[in-house]
Design a protein around this motif. Structure first.
Motif, PDB file in Angstrom:
ATOM      1  N   UNK A  95       0.870  -1.176   0.000  1.00 27.87           N
ATOM      2  CA  UNK A  95       0.000   0.000   0.000  1.00 27.87           C
ATOM      3  C   UNK A  95       0.912   1.232   0.000  1.00 27.87           C
ATOM      4  N   UNK A  96       0.915   1.974  -1.094  1.00 27.07           N
ATOM      5  CA  UNK A  96       1.795   3.138  -1.194  1.00 27.07           C
ATOM      6  C   UNK A  96       0.975   4.416  -1.257  1.00 27.07           C
ATOM      7  N   UNK A  97       1.553   5.484  -0.725  1.00 31.06           N
ATOM      8  CA  UNK A  97       0.945   6.815  -0.745  1.00 31.06           C
ATOM      9  C   UNK A  97       1.984   7.786  -1.285  1.00 31.06           C
ATOM     10  N   UNK A  98       1.542   8.637  -2.196  1.00 27.69           N
ATOM     11  CA  UNK A  98       2.439   9.623  -2.781  1.00 27.69           C
ATOM     12  C   UNK A  98       1.664  10.927  -2.966  1.00 27.69           C
ATOM     13  N   UNK A  99       2.331  12.046  -2.720  1.00 23.22           N
ATOM     14  CA  UNK A  99       1.701  13.362  -2.864  1.00 23.22           C
ATOM     15  C   UNK A  99       2.130  13.979  -4.188  1.00 23.22           C
ATOM     16  N   UNK A 100       1.147  14.245  -5.031  1.00 20.31           N
ATOM     17  CA  UNK A 100       1.377  14.995  -6.262  1.00 20.31           C
ATOM     18  C   UNK A 100       0.531  16.258  -6.191  1.00 20.31           C
ATOM     19  N   UNK A 101       1.183  17.404  -6.045  1.00 24.78           N
ATOM     20  CA  UNK A 101       0.508  18.704  -6.100  1.00 24.78           C
ATOM     21  C   UNK A 101      -0.625  18.819  -5.079  1.00 24.78           C
ATOM     22  N   UNK A 102      -0.383  18.335  -3.855  1.00 25.31           N
ATOM     23  CA  UNK A 102      -1.348  18.497  -2.767  1.00 25.31           C
ATOM     24  C   UNK A 102      -2.449  17.464  -2.705  1.00 25.31           C
ATOM     25  N   UNK A 103      -2.405  16.466  -3.563  1.00 26.49           N
ATOM     26  CA  UNK A 103      -3.375  15.363  -3.511  1.00 26.49           C
ATOM     27  C   UNK A 103      -2.623  14.078  -3.208  1.00 26.49           C
ATOM     28  N   UNK A 104      -3.189  13.265  -2.339  1.00 24.52           N
ATOM     29  CA  UNK A 104      -2.553  12.005  -1.994  1.00 24.52           C
ATOM     30  C   UNK A 104      -3.114  10.894  -2.888  1.00 24.52           C
ATOM     31  N   UNK A 105      -2.213  10.223  -3.567  1.00 22.43           N
ATOM     32  CA  UNK A 105      -2.552   9.113  -4.454  1.00 22.43           C
ATOM     33  C   UNK A 105      -2.201   7.813  -3.754  1.00 22.43           C
ATOM     34  N   UNK A 106      -3.095   6.864  -3.821  1.00 22.29           N
ATOM     35  CA  UNK A 106      -2.851   5.530  -3.274  1.00 22.29           C
ATOM     36  C   UNK A 106      -2.628   4.576  -4.431  1.00 22.29           C
TER      37      UNK A 106
END
Length: 128
Positions: A95-106
């Motif tokens: 389960x990964x989380x990454x922030x692109x431009x203020x939105x968290x993508x799972x």
């Protein structure tokens, strides 16, 4: 507003919703986005990229904050200079989380290389 908007493609979603989001440009062989679901409430959106396979799951949550993820039991990593956080959890999936431009993508998959490649291949549609 619990009823999602359903789109048959990423392109249709971007054209009709005018959302400033990233989307996957790399997926494993044979995997494709079948539809995009957008749940809207006020100015917040949750977006789910519905795939034709359970090899990978991708969603976007504007209300989630990456700072909260850092405080949890996630491990920090990066790919191509993009920092992300992951854990190995239920059902032997990453389960990964990454922030692109203020939105968290799972990004979720049972294969860590898929997780990393999807993150590395995320692109942003700009209307400039």
């Amino acid at each position: 507003n619990g009823t999602p908007m359903h789109y048959d493609s990423i392109e249709q979603c971007l054209a009709e919703e005018h959302l400033d989001i990233c989307y996957p440009t790399w997926l494993p062989d044979g995997v494709r986005v079948e539809s995009v679901l957008v749940f809207s409430e006020d100015s917040d959106h949750e977006i789910i990229f519905h795939m034709n396979s359970d090899k990978v799951y991708i969603s976007v949550n504007r209300q989630e904050k990456i700072e909260n993820i850092r405080e949890m039991h996630y491990t920090a990593d990066e790919i191509n200079g993009i920092p992300f956080y992951y854990l190995f959890g239920d059902q032997e999936r990453y389960y990964a989380k990454v922030d692109f431009f203020g939105r968290v993508y799972s990004v979720t998959s049972n294969d860590f290389s898929i997780v990393k490649n999807v993150i590395a291949g995320m692109r942003r549609e700009t209307n400039d």
